[in-house]
Motif scaffolding. Structure first.
Motif, PDB file in Angstrom:
ATOM      1  N   PHE A 164       0.844  -1.202   0.000  1.00  0.00           N
ATOM      2  CA  PHE A 164       0.000   0.000   0.000  1.00  0.00           C
ATOM      3  C   PHE A 164       0.879   1.251   0.000  1.00  0.00           C
ATOM      4  N   ASP A 165       1.896   1.265   0.848  1.00  0.00           N
ATOM      5  CA  ASP A 165       2.815   2.401   0.914  1.00  0.00           C
ATOM      6  C   ASP A 165       3.531   2.607  -0.426  1.00  0.00           C
ATOM      7  N   ASP A 166       3.980   1.513  -1.025  1.00  0.00           N
ATOM      8  CA  ASP A 166       4.658   1.609  -2.328  1.00  0.00           C
ATOM      9  C   ASP A 166       3.729   2.199  -3.377  1.00  0.00           C
ATOM     10  N   ARG A 167       2.486   1.754  -3.399  1.00  0.00           N
ATOM     11  CA  ARG A 167       1.527   2.240  -4.395  1.00  0.00           C
ATOM     12  C   ARG A 167       1.267   3.733  -4.212  1.00  0.00           C
ATOM     13  N   VAL A 168       1.064   4.161  -2.963  1.00  0.00           N
ATOM     14  CA  VAL A 168       0.810   5.581  -2.699  1.00  0.00           C
ATOM     15  C   VAL A 168       1.973   6.428  -3.195  1.00  0.00           C
ATOM     16  N   ARG A 169       3.197   6.016  -2.858  1.00  0.00           N
ATOM     17  CA  ARG A 169       4.386   6.776  -3.284  1.00  0.00           C
ATOM     18  C   ARG A 169       4.504   6.801  -4.808  1.00  0.00           C
ATOM     19  N   ARG A 170       4.262   5.662  -5.421  1.00  0.00           N
ATOM     20  CA  ARG A 170       4.405   5.566  -6.872  1.00  0.00           C
ATOM     21  C   ARG A 170       3.382   6.462  -7.580  1.00  0.00           C
ATOM     22  N   GLU A 171       2.127   6.406  -7.128  1.00  0.00           N
ATOM     23  CA  GLU A 171       1.083   7.181  -7.802  1.00  0.00           C
ATOM     24  C   GLU A 171       1.277   8.676  -7.601  1.00  0.00           C
ATOM     25  N   LEU A 172       1.727   9.089  -6.426  1.00  0.00           N
ATOM     26  CA  LEU A 172       1.965  10.515  -6.194  1.00  0.00           C
ATOM     27  C   LEU A 172       3.164  11.000  -7.011  1.00  0.00           C
ATOM     28  N   ALA A 173       4.185  10.116  -7.138  1.00  0.00           N
ATOM     29  CA  ALA A 173       5.353  10.492  -7.955  1.00  0.00           C
ATOM     30  C   ALA A 173       4.960  10.616  -9.412  1.00  0.00           C
ATOM     31  N   GLU A 174       4.137   9.667  -9.901  1.00  0.00           N
ATOM     32  CA  GLU A 174       3.704   9.719 -11.297  1.00  0.00           C
ATOM     33  C   GLU A 174       2.864  10.960 -11.569  1.00  0.00           C
ATOM     34  N   ALA A 175       2.133  11.415 -10.554  1.00  0.00           N
ATOM     35  CA  ALA A 175       1.308  12.614 -10.716  1.00  0.00           C
ATOM     36  C   ALA A 175       2.105  13.884 -10.465  1.00  0.00           C
ATOM     37  N   GLU A 176       3.444  13.714 -10.190  1.00  0.00           N
ATOM     38  CA  GLU A 176       4.322  14.840  -9.894  1.00  0.00           C
ATOM     39  C   GLU A 176       3.737  15.710  -8.789  1.00  0.00           C
ATOM     40  N   PHE A 177       3.276  15.026  -7.745  1.00  0.00           N
ATOM     41  CA  PHE A 177       2.664  15.728  -6.606  1.00  0.00           C
ATOM     42  C   PHE A 177       3.706  16.629  -5.943  1.00  0.00           C
ATOM     43  N   ASP A 178       3.279  17.799  -5.564  1.00  0.00           N
ATOM     44  CA  ASP A 178       4.171  18.800  -4.996  1.00  0.00           C
ATOM     45  C   ASP A 178       4.873  18.256  -3.744  1.00  0.00           C
ATOM     46  N   GLY A 179       6.199  18.342  -3.731  1.00  0.00           N
ATOM     47  CA  GLY A 179       6.971  17.930  -2.567  1.00  0.00           C
ATOM     48  C   GLY A 179       7.572  16.552  -2.677  1.00  0.00           C
ATOM     49  N   VAL A 180       7.147  15.765  -3.648  1.00  0.00           N
ATOM     50  CA  VAL A 180       7.669  14.410  -3.784  1.00  0.00           C
ATOM     51  C   VAL A 180       9.119  14.490  -4.270  1.00  0.00           C
ATOM     52  N   GLY A 181       9.986  13.751  -3.562  1.00  0.00           N
ATOM     53  CA  GLY A 181      11.395  13.737  -3.949  1.00  0.00           C
ATOM     54  C   GLY A 181      12.112  12.586  -3.303  1.00  0.00           C
ATOM     55  N   ASP A 182      13.432  12.530  -3.475  1.00  0.00           N
ATOM     56  CA  ASP A 182      14.212  11.409  -2.949  1.00  0.00           C
ATOM     57  C   ASP A 182      14.151  11.351  -1.429  1.00  0.00           C
ATOM     58  N   ASP A 183      14.138  12.513  -0.773  1.00  0.00           N
ATOM     59  CA  ASP A 183      14.144  12.527   0.693  1.00  0.00           C
ATOM     60  C   ASP A 183      12.764  12.841   1.265  1.00  0.00           C
ATOM     61  N   TRP A 184      11.754  12.546   0.459  1.00  0.00           N
ATOM     62  CA  TRP A 184      10.381  12.882   0.850  1.00  0.00           C
ATOM     63  C   TRP A 184       9.915  11.992   1.993  1.00  0.00           C
ATOM     64  N   SER A 185       9.352  12.581   3.028  1.00  0.00           N
ATOM     65  CA  SER A 185       8.800  11.849   4.168  1.00  0.00           C
ATOM     66  C   SER A 185       7.285  11.812   4.036  1.00  0.00           C
ATOM     67  N   LEU A 186       6.735  10.618   3.884  1.00  0.00           N
ATOM     68  CA  LEU A 186       5.284  10.461   3.730  1.00  0.00           C
ATOM     69  C   LEU A 186       4.664  10.199   5.096  1.00  0.00           C
ATOM     70  N   GLU A 187       3.903  11.156   5.582  1.00  0.00           N
ATOM     71  CA  GLU A 187       3.310  11.038   6.915  1.00  0.00           C
ATOM     72  C   GLU A 187       1.996  10.262   6.839  1.00  0.00           C
ATOM     73  N   TYR A 188       1.774   9.444   7.879  1.00  0.00           N
ATOM     74  CA  TYR A 188       0.518   8.707   8.028  1.00  0.00           C
ATOM     75  C   TYR A 188      -0.083   9.008   9.400  1.00  0.00           C
TER      76      TYR A 188
END
Length: 773
Positions: A164-188
């Protein structure tokens, strides 16, 4: 008296103004500096009542002046302050779990408010005193949600959570969501997954407006009146109307605390009712009751955890910028926060209860660890949970991820494994409840289920035994959820011949056992020792013979001492018998004996209600007394005779006849009469008969309680029934009526009138409406 001696002018000086209505007072209290969760807490801008302005918050006085000595102005001011203070105390108790007054003090303040509202007609729709529940509804209406209430995908496998975490990161990266990057911290946001009933609660301009069950996710059942009785659901949000969203729709979970659930089941079993299987069923069944007053008596609570709609002003907006509601300037409605975590803070500041075990984490492994830690303490919690929920914290990211047709793509449930084990049935015993209901219990080879040793499990009733095909020696699966009574969902290996053979006679008194659907009952009635305590308690109830001093504790003492082995034994007690009981002095013994003596010649309706005849409450007892006049005439009445009585159908007539024909019941009644306990014949009052021959049915809310309207009709010779039939003359429709009675009226061609028409009809017969109190 700290507050009662202050005159009107002094009271107004202390509040900083003159007379206000309920809303004005709360706006003043909420708008003053300070406020929040405690008397010394200055971090919040909103509260229901400021301790510096309201004398009923901190160390409140309870030695009130008599109501009759108050002016209306003084009473109104005091009532306003009491309402605000009680809202604050409700918040401290039900939301913060940090009360600042004792239960006795709270009760004194609440009772004082009731007295003031009744004496000066000061009751308001949103008063805390109105949480007792209104008139029953005919049916639950369907209502559409402010936003879809979707499901959540779930698993018991941690690898699925990582996926689930991998999918969320992948889809946000593909959508070029603001803030996504190599050192991006995804809060839950991680929170317990509550095992209750999901509801939508809506506030308009800070006031409680409506509530609905989840239903199919798009529409649910309207449970506005029922949810209004839950004390953890505020009638108004904390803060002035300008400090809260103009429309706020929130999602919450209604549940029953574990201790309260056990007590609820104990009471149901004592009444001979089937216990709830688990707290979730109890909460769901309670909330769907058509009578809000019954819901008010059940120990429901709630947690809020999601925002479905947040509208600011007439146009409405869902803000993209994160705003902490606690930092909003008074008078500026807060924009919707940008994160789930800030939303939870905002909900809490509005007075909506959030769960204190919710956590914000920055890594999926931390979320998995949260689940493991939560699983370790789940049995210590006051509520049932079956896992955790993991939500993406950033609301803009949630918007980007979207939903499927049935579930949110930004949330995932990591569930606990089911708590089941297998063991062997060593023995089956049958317990006899206080109403004669027989409950089979399986005694098990002890087995550890979720860290708890289980040695017995309920089998519910004979029908359950037959459905499971379970018997002694069988290898069975045992299920346990928290403090719920363990039960057997299935037989794993059949090692016996056929199901357990249910006894044909009572294991306590040897009376025949009779089946009623899936249930079984002892027919011993008043002569069965297992039912005696309950029979005596029922005999002494306020709506029966009203014998003061004969409560459950006293009954238990009398039984334990061997002084009462049957109902007639109550009338053989003497002063020496009672003096031997702990806590009984000469005065209390004399008082109880006097109460018993006063009950020797009760009115016939009260005597019949006290006997505990199945399905014969106070109303049916009165109808029986009116029809037969004397106890002897009723004892000799046939089933056909009984069926002529109002509200006595074929089933009830059979139960009455069966009870009265029971040998032990007949012996008990005869013995009571020999001891001088004999009801007075019923004399029909000769009242007015202006409405003779007319039958009325009422639906919806009237200007007076419906029971009062029914009493007026009956007092003047008419009939008031609960359902529409071809014999009904008028259906009287009040505010917010149900649909079923109106539909029945159309089907039967019954004339439908409103309250004004009803008043005109009564006036034509010389009857005043509304009736004088």
């Amino acid at each position: 008296m700290a507050d009662e001696g202050i005159d009107d002018g002094q009271r107004d000086d202390r509040r900083g103004g003159g007379q206000h209505d309920d809303g004005d007072e709360d706006a003043d209290a909420d708008g003053d500096e300070g406020g929040g969760t405690g008397a010394d807490d200055e971090t919040e801008t909103a509260r229901y009542a400021d301790p510096d302005e309201n004398p009923y918050v901190t160390d409140p006085p309870t030695d009130f002046d008599p109501v009759a000595e108050l002016s209306e102005s003084t009473a109104r001011t005091q009532a306003d302050r009491l309402r605000a203070a009680i809202r604050e105390h409700d918040y401290r108790y039900y939301v913060e779990a940090d009360p600042i007054v004792s239960d006795a003090t709270y009760d004194a303040l609440f009772d004082r408010l009731v007295d003031l509202e009744e004496a000066f007609d000061l009751r308001t729709e949103d008063s805390p005193t109105q949480r007792v529940g209104g008139e029953p509804v005919d049916e639950l209406e369907a209502v559409e949600h402010a936003a879809p209430m979707l499901s959540i995908d779930q698993t018991t496998d941690p690898d699925d959570v990582r996926e689930f975490d991998d999918r969320v990161r992948r889809e946000l990266a593909e959508a070029e969501f603001d803030g996504v990057g190599d050192d991006w911290s995804l809060e839950y946001v991680c929170e317990p997954k509550f095992d209750g009933l999901s509801v939508e609660v809506v506030y308009e301009d800070g006031e409680y407006a409506r509530a609905a069950t989840r239903g199919d996710g798009t529409t649910g059942d309207d449970v506005t009146e029922q949810v209004a009785t839950i004390r953890a659901v505020p009638g108004r949000l904390r803060g002035a109307p300008d400090d809260v969203p103009s429309t706020l729709a929130v999602r919450g979970e209604v549940y029953i605390p574990r201790d309260a659930f056990q007590e609820l089941n104990r009471e149901r079993q004592e009444r001979g009712e089937e216990p709830f299987a688990n707290p979730r069923n109890a909460a769901a069944g309670t909330l769907r009751r058509l009578d809000p007053s019954i819901v008010a008596d059940r120990p429901l609570s709630v947690f809020f955890f999601d925002v479905l709609e947040w509208t600011v002003g007439d146009a409405g907006t869902d803000a993209a910028d994160e705003t902490d509601a606690a930092d909003e300037t008074a008078g500026d409605a807060p924009e919707r926060p940008a994160t789930h975590w800030a939303e939870l803070d905002a909900l809490e500041s509005f007075g909506l209860r959030r769960n204190d075990r919710t956590e914000l984490v920055t890594d999926v492994e931390d979320a998995i660890d949260y689940r493991d830690r939560t699983a370790a303490i789940r049995d210590e919690l006051e509520y049932e949970i079956d896992g955790i929920v993991i939500k993406v914290n950033d609301l803009a990211a949630c918007e980007e991820l979207g939903t499927t047709s049935r579930s949110y793509r930004w949330a995932f449930a990591y569930k606990f494994p089911p708590r089941t084990e297998t063991t062997t049935v060593e023995e089956i015993v049958v317990q006899v409840g206080r109403t004669g209901r027989l409950t089979p219990v399986a005694l098990l080879d002890p087995v550890d289920v979720g860290g708890v040793t289980v040695s017995r499990a309920t089998l519910h009733n004979p029908a359950e035994i037959e459905a499971l095909n379970v018997n002694v020696g069988d290898h069975v699966r045992v299920y346990r959820a928290g403090d719920v009574i363990p039960y057997i969902p299935t037989v794993v290996e059949k090692r016996s011949d056929g199901p357990y053979e249910f006894p044909e006679t009572c294991p306590v008194c040897d009376s025949p056992v009779e089946r009623d659907g899936p249930l079984a009952y002892c027919t011993g009635g008043l002569g069965c020792p297992a039912q005696l305590e309950r029979a005596i308690e029922h005999w002494a109830r306020r709506d029966a013979l009203d014998i003061e001093g004969l409560g459950p504790e006293t009954v238990e003492q009398l039984r334990a001492a061997g002084l009462v082995e049957s109902l007639p034994d109550l009338y053989r007690l003497d002063r020496e018998d009672l003096a031997s009981l702990e806590g009984f002095g000469e005065t209390s013994a004399e008082n109880l004996l006097a109460e018993l003596d006063a009950s020797r010649n009760p009115p016939l309706p009260e005597f019949l209600a006290a006997l505990g005849i199945p399905d014969v409450g106070a109303a049916t007892a009165r109808n029986l007394a009116e029809s037969f006049g004397t106890l002897d005439a009723l004892l000799e009445a046939s089933e056909d005779d009984l069926r002529t009585v109002e509200d006595v159908g074929e089933t009830v007539a059979g139960e009455i006849r069966e009870f009265l024909d029971g040998e032990r019941n007949r012996e008990t009644i005869a013995e009571l009469r020999e001891l001088g306990v004999d009801p007075e014949p019923y004399e029909t009052e000769t009242g007015d008969a202006e409405l003779e021959g007319l039958t009325f049915v009422f639906t919806g809310a009237l200007s007076v309680p419906r029971s009062e309207a029914q009493a007026v009709v009956e007092r003047h010779g008419g009939s008031a029934t609960g359902s529409v039939s071809g014999n009904t003359d008028y259906l009287v429709v009040g505010e917010d009526p149900g649909r079923s009675k109106r539909r029945d009226a159309e089907d039967h061609g019954v004339e439908t009138i409103d309250e004004a028409d009803f008043a005109d009809l009564l006036a034509d017969h010389g009857i005043e409406w509304p009736p004088e109190s």
